[in-house]
Enzyme design. Structure first.
Site, PDB file in Angstrom:
ATOM      1  N   ASP A  53      10.090  -1.754 -12.079  1.00  0.00           N
ATOM      2  CA  ASP A  53       9.699  -1.318 -11.446  1.00  0.00           C
ATOM      3  C   ASP A  53       9.796  -1.404  -9.688  1.00  0.00           C
ATOM      4  O   ASP A  53       9.904  -3.235 -10.302  1.00  0.00           O
ATOM      5  CB  ASP A  53       8.116  -1.666 -11.555  1.00  0.00           C
ATOM      6  CG  ASP A  53       7.560  -0.880 -13.056  1.00  0.00           C
ATOM      7  OD1 ASP A  53       8.473   0.473 -13.729  1.00  0.00           O
ATOM      8  OD2 ASP A  53       6.304  -0.749 -13.512  1.00  0.00           O
ATOM      9  N   HIS A 202      10.979  -6.537 -13.537  1.00  0.00           N
ATOM     10  CA  HIS A 202      10.915  -6.364 -12.175  1.00  0.00           C
ATOM     11  C   HIS A 202      11.854  -6.921 -11.806  1.00  0.00           C
ATOM     12  O   HIS A 202      12.339  -8.012 -11.592  1.00  0.00           O
ATOM     13  CB  HIS A 202       9.088  -6.877 -11.729  1.00  0.00           C
ATOM     14  CG  HIS A 202       8.188  -6.058 -12.026  1.00  0.00           C
ATOM     15  ND1 HIS A 202       7.673  -6.360 -13.688  1.00  0.00           N
ATOM     16  CD2 HIS A 202       7.397  -4.801 -11.508  1.00  0.00           C
ATOM     17  CE1 HIS A 202       6.210  -5.427 -13.448  1.00  0.00           C
ATOM     18  NE2 HIS A 202       6.256  -4.572 -13.044  1.00  0.00           N
TER      19      HIS A 202
END
Length: 243
Positions: A53, A202
């Site tokens: 993400d 992430h």
């Protein structure tokens, strides 16, 4: 007589970790398959899907891309419109090196709080800007910001032609001031691998960047193959753990 409306009850995605390489359980309060929504690949095959993400850039995406290139591993990067605006060269590199770039909305708002029209606008804003920068349509994969969703959200997204991609493993890697280090990141990821794993990471994490090469090498030594989301064999859900 009024038409039935799809429930908009707020949900936050979670999974029930499994042991010994088994597939995690999931919230079976409604049928995810109906809305082209996935959190696993083929559970009969030792395959892994890496997903990242990208809400903002912290200087580690280039490092991760270098490792993925050197190891010949595909991944998916879910980006917001501001991320594309601020990092067009990185997004171009993702595309040029064969990765999926997916839609993470314009404003990274909780999707159930938005109207159906607003959700369409959030998706379209990323899609249109991606096309302006890259020259073609964005692949139709969606990652709900913060993992927050509802049945109505999934229906709205599916009606726009997107597959919603959740995950079957993640850890608290987004807290940039509380990074556990490469060894912990490696341990957390490799000890939770399972057939069809869709792993959420992430790219703001220094620990992930430092551990990425070793994570890939260990997973391959365990017999896993890294696949692109475009190869997602959708999906073979394991038994529901609860109703």
């Amino acid at each position: 007589m009024f038409a039935a409306t799809t429930p908009n009850d707020f949900k936050s995605w979670y999974f029930v970790p499994a042991v010994e390489g088994q597939s995690p359980g999931w919230d079976a309060s409604f049928d995810l398959e109906k809305y082209n929504t996935h959190y696993l690949g083929d559970t009969t095959r030792p395959e892994i899907f890496l997903t990242f993400d990208e809400g903002y850039e912290n200087g580690f995406t280039e490092v991760i891309l270098d490792v993925l290139r050197d190891k010949n591993v595909p991944a998916a990067f879910f980006v917001t419109k501001p991320y594309i605006k601020d990092n067009p060269d990185l997004v171009r590199r993702m595309v040029d090196e064969g990765h999926i770039v997916g839609n993470h909305t314009v404003r990274h708002k909780s999707s159930p709080s938005l109207s159906s029209d607003e959700i369409v606008q959030e998706l379209a804003g990323v899609c249109e800007y991606f096309k302006e920068v890259i020259g073609h349509e964005i692949p139709r994969f969606f990652r709900p910001p913060m993992g927050e969703y509802s049945q109505r959200v999934l229906e709205d997204v599916a009606n726009e032609g997107y597959a919603t991609i959740f995950w079957s493993y993640a850890y608290a890697d987004w807290m940039v001031d509380k990074q556990p280090g490469a060894a912990v990141a490696h341990k957390k990821v490799t000890e939770n691998l399972h057939n069809g794993a869709i792993i959420l990471l992430h790219a703001v994490s220094s620990s992930n960047a430092e551990a990425m090469g070793d994570i890939i090498d260990t997973a391959r030594a365990m017999g896993y193959e890294f696949k692109c989301l475009s190869q997602l064999n959708a999906p073979q859900f394991p038994p529901k753990l609860w109703d």
